[in-house]
Each structure stands twice: as C-alpha cells, then as structure tokens.
Design an enzyme around this catalytic site. Structure first.
Site, PDB file in Angstrom:
ATOM      1  N   HIS A 146       0.844  -1.207   0.000  1.00 50.43           N
ATOM      2  CA  HIS A 146       0.000   0.000   0.000  1.00 50.43           C
ATOM      3  C   HIS A 146       0.874   1.251   0.000  1.00 50.43           C
ATOM      4  CE1 HIS A 146      -3.477   2.557   1.450  1.00 50.43           C
ATOM      5  NE2 HIS A 146      -2.439   3.296   1.821  1.00 50.43           N
ATOM      6  N   GLU A 147       1.775   1.318   0.949  1.00 52.54           N
ATOM      7  CA  GLU A 147       2.549   2.556   1.123  1.00 52.54           C
ATOM      8  C   GLU A 147       3.439   2.829  -0.082  1.00 52.54           C
ATOM      9  OE1 GLU A 147       1.616   4.494   3.307  1.00 52.54           O
ATOM     10  OE2 GLU A 147       0.579   3.163   4.693  1.00 52.54           O
ATOM     11  N   HIS A 150       1.853   4.378  -3.020  1.00 54.00           N
ATOM     12  CA  HIS A 150       1.703   5.837  -3.025  1.00 54.00           C
ATOM     13  C   HIS A 150       2.824   6.476  -3.859  1.00 54.00           C
ATOM     14  CE1 HIS A 150      -1.742   6.528  -0.510  1.00 54.00           C
ATOM     15  NE2 HIS A 150      -1.237   5.906   0.539  1.00 54.00           N
ATOM     16  N   TYR A 161      -4.189  14.347  -3.039  1.00 58.01           N
ATOM     17  CA  TYR A 161      -4.575  13.558  -1.857  1.00 58.01           C
ATOM     18  C   TYR A 161      -5.707  14.218  -1.088  1.00 58.01           C
ATOM     19  CZ  TYR A 161      -3.459   9.908   1.567  1.00 58.01           C
ATOM     20  OH  TYR A 161      -3.479   8.789   2.382  1.00 58.01           O
ATOM     21  N   GLU A 170      -5.910   6.696  -2.485  1.00 55.41           N
ATOM     22  CA  GLU A 170      -5.922   5.679  -1.423  1.00 55.41           C
ATOM     23  C   GLU A 170      -6.331   4.300  -1.969  1.00 55.41           C
ATOM     24  OE1 GLU A 170      -5.346   4.746   1.817  1.00 55.41           O
ATOM     25  OE2 GLU A 170      -3.972   6.388   1.465  1.00 55.41           O
ATOM     26  N   ASP A 232     -12.858  11.551   4.568  1.00 60.49           N
ATOM     27  CA  ASP A 232     -11.428  11.275   4.611  1.00 60.49           C
ATOM     28  C   ASP A 232     -11.094  10.340   3.448  1.00 60.49           C
ATOM     29  OD1 ASP A 232      -8.893  11.095   6.713  1.00 60.49           O
ATOM     30  OD2 ASP A 232      -9.169   9.252   5.562  1.00 60.49           O
ATOM     31  N   HIS A 234      -9.325   7.860   3.224  1.00 56.60           N
ATOM     32  CA  HIS A 234      -9.311   6.428   3.549  1.00 56.60           C
ATOM     33  C   HIS A 234     -10.709   5.828   3.589  1.00 56.60           C
ATOM     34  CE1 HIS A 234      -5.522   8.121   5.078  1.00 56.60           C
ATOM     35  NE2 HIS A 234      -5.006   6.974   4.703  1.00 56.60           N
TER      36      HIS A 234
HETATM   37  N1  ASN Z   1      -0.594   4.995   6.355  1.00 55.29           N
HETATM   38  C1  ASN Z   1      -1.276   6.133   5.839  1.00 55.29           C
HETATM   39  C2  ASN Z   1      -1.637   5.894   4.391  1.00 55.29           C
HETATM   40  O1  ASN Z   1      -0.841   5.482   3.607  1.00 55.29           O
HETATM   41  C3  ASN Z   1      -0.452   7.333   5.947  1.00 55.29           C
HETATM   42  C4  ASN Z   1      -1.235   8.476   5.462  1.00 55.29           C
HETATM   43  O2  ASN Z   1      -2.164   8.903   6.100  1.00 55.29           O
HETATM   44  N2  ASN Z   1      -0.917   8.967   4.290  1.00 55.29           N
HETATM   45  O3  ASN Z   1      -2.722   6.142   4.003  1.00 55.29           O
HETATM   46 ZN    ZN Z   2      -2.437   5.272   2.010  1.00 56.47          ZN
END
Ligand code: ASN
Ligand code: ZN
Length: 332
Positions: A146-147, A150, A161, A170, A232, A234
């Site tokens: 996931h990370e 990005h 974002y 996301e 948000d 996420h």
């Molecule tokens: N772990 C989080 C994410 O990748 C870090 C963030 O808030 N960007 O979404």
């Molecule tokens: Zn993320």
C-alpha cells in the site's frame, strides 16, 4: 569495497520464513538487495529522523519472527520491498517505483508507539512505526505494498490527496497492496481482499478495510454519492475498492482462502468478475496512462474504460464488466 549477492534467510513478524537477497561486503552481510535497485533497510532506533543504522549480520540469518527481536520487522520491510518490486516488474513491467531501476529504502523502528507507516516522496523511502506499546510493528505485506504504491501514484497520475482524487489515490494503494499480497502468496499471510488484517490496528482482530463491502469498517463508502469527496480519503476510497473487488470477483457471496466475502451492488445488478489479474491490468493502465492529478470518480470510470478498450477491445466482455462494476457502485 567488495560486494557480492548472497542468499540469506529470515523470519519476519508477519511474512514468516523467507529468503532474502543480501550483500556480502567481504566482512559482513548487509540487508541490501543489489538485484532490486539496491534497496536496503535501516533501523531508526526509535528516533524520528537521522540516517538510521543499516542492518548487518554475521551469519546471514535474520530475525526470529518475534517483534522483540528488532531484526524481525526489518525482515518484513526488506521482504515487502522485494515483493513490491517483483510485483510491479513482473505484473506491469515497471522497473521500480519511479520506473528508473532505483530501489527505495525502508526505515523500521520509527519513533515510539507510532501506529502508522508511510511513504515519503522526498526521501524516496518507506517508514514503519512499532505500533501500540512499541511491540506491534506495522510491517505486514499489504501495508508495505500500500505505502510504496503511493510512490507509484505520485510518479504516474499524481492523484491529489484530497477529495475524490484522494479517494482514488488511497484505493490505488489498497488495490496494489492487495496485488502484492496475492503475488507473494505467503503461507504466513494467505492473500485476501482485506487491508491490514494482520497488524491488528483495532485491537480486536478486525482488518482496517474490506474491499468486498467497504462499509463493514463502519465508515467507508460502498458506492458513490455527491458527498463522497468530503470524506477522509481512507473512506472515500471505498467506492473504488468496491469497484475493484466486483470487477475481480463479481457480486454476491464467495469464500476465498477461508475468508468469506459478500459484495453487494448499489443498483441491484449482478456483476460477473473478470479475475484479479485482468482487473489489475485495467487499473494500472488507467492510472499510468489516463488518470491525472484531478481525476474524480467519473473520470476514473472513463479512464478504466479506455484502459480496458486498449487491453481487451471496446466491445469485449472485460470492457462490459468494467462498466457494470462502476454502475454497481453508482458511478455512471
Ligand atoms: N498509512 C497512511 C496511508 O498510507 C499514511 C497516510 O495517512 N498517508 O494512508
Ligand atoms: Zn495510504
């Protein structure tokens, strides 16, 4: 300095027993992989900055699977970087996060009691906290994928974002993080459509996110509505995560690797999946060719339809499935 590739073995907190390509300097082994762009792992020793300490070892046997052994999280991180590298290379022909052959490095043991992990474009590096009580590192494989995804997004579409583009940003990380998990197919981490199911961030064993029905987390959107861009990122990601699950597996109930899914559609339709491999190809081509920094959900529908037309034909079953899966999450 002499360098030669060596094959180490490790036991991570989450990845279990794995082999790692390491570097023999002539006097010690380094947790550095010169077969994958030189990516390496350092310990920040519970600080929040600095160069950190490169992991080295005398016997090329790394970690013991327990978080109390500091090398174990490093095994997860180094393996996660390798699996992410291999996933992008072998699935999409992408040569690293920037597609320039350069590997990103990883930093573990960031700060104290830090319950997160993050990618940074400025250091071109990946960072993991040690979680609650400093004993639950955030180094599970879908988190790594996931990370680092990005970074791929930043170097392709550059999705902003916030708002709907942030949700797409996301979701892209959840989609490819899941792709990494399926690619690696680890015994210790059977692949699924859940996000963060091993890090126990909620403290009750539940995953962070569910792609089949995102609202199972109590917050994420299952389908598009006009207010989704105010959530948000996420949670607005739920719309695209749900699209991706439906496109891969189809609607309805299904058990895969012992995990039960039940994916609804918002329009009462039945969606037939085209399989995860094709769904990944559609998303990657849409991201890397058609999406831009301001792409919203309507634009994502257009981008993925163009990608599917390129890959499989405009009149193909795959293109029809892309349209049907978007309609099923109310992106019309
Ligand atoms: N772990 C989080 C994410 O990748 C870090 C963030 O808030 N960007 O979404
Ligand atoms: Zn993320």
């Amino acid at each position: 300095v002499q360098t030669s590739n060596a094959t180490g073995s490790g036991k991570g907190v989450f990845v279990g027993s794995v082999t790692l390509t390491t570097n023999w300097t002539g006097s010690t082994y380094e947790l550095r992989d010169n077969t994958r762009g030189g990516q390496y792992t350092v310990s920040l020793n519970n600080k929040q900055g600095g160069q950190g300490t490169l992991y080295t070892d005398t016997d090329n046997v790394w970690g013991n699977g327990l978080a109390s052994n500091g090398q174990s999280a490093a095994v997860d991180a180094q393996y996660g970087a390798a699996a992410t590298w291999d996933f992008y290379k072998n699935t999409f022909g992408r040569n690293g996060i920037r597609n320039d052959g350069v590997g990103a490095y990883s930093r573990v043991h960031y700060g104290r009691n830090y319950v997160n992990a993050f990618w940074s474009d400025s250091c071109f590096c990946m960072t993991y906290g040690d979680g609650a009580s400093n004993t639950h590192p955030l180094t599970a494989l879908d988190v790594s994928g996931h990370e680092m995804s990005h970074g791929v997004t930043a170097n392709t579409a550059g999705l902003n974002y916030s708002g709907e583009s942030g949700g797409l940003n996301e979701a892209t990380s959840d989609i490819f993080g899941t792709g990494v998990e399926w690619y690696a197919n680890l015994a210790a981490d059977a692949p699924d459509y859940l996000i963060g199911e091993l890090i126990d961030i909620n403290g009750n064993g539940t995953p962070l996110r569910y792609m089949d029905k995102p609202s199972k987390d109590g917050r994420s959107a299952d389908s598009w509505s006009s207010g989704v861009g105010s959530l948000d990122v996420h949670y607005s990601s739920g719309v695209a995560n749900h699209f991706f699950y439906l496109l891969s597996e189809g609607s309805g109930a299904k058990t895969i690797n012992g995990v039960s899914y039940n994916s609804p559609t918002s329009n009462g339709s039945t969606v037939t999946g085209i399989g995860r491999d094709k769904a990944l190809q559609v998303w990657y081509r849409a991201l890397s060719v058609y999406m831009t920094s301001s792409t919203d959900y309507a634009g994502a529908r257009t981008a993925t339809l163009k990608a599917a037309a390129d890959l499989y034909g405009a009149g193909s079953a795959e293109s029809a499935a892309v349209a049907a899966a978007w309609s099923a999450v109310n992106v019309n």
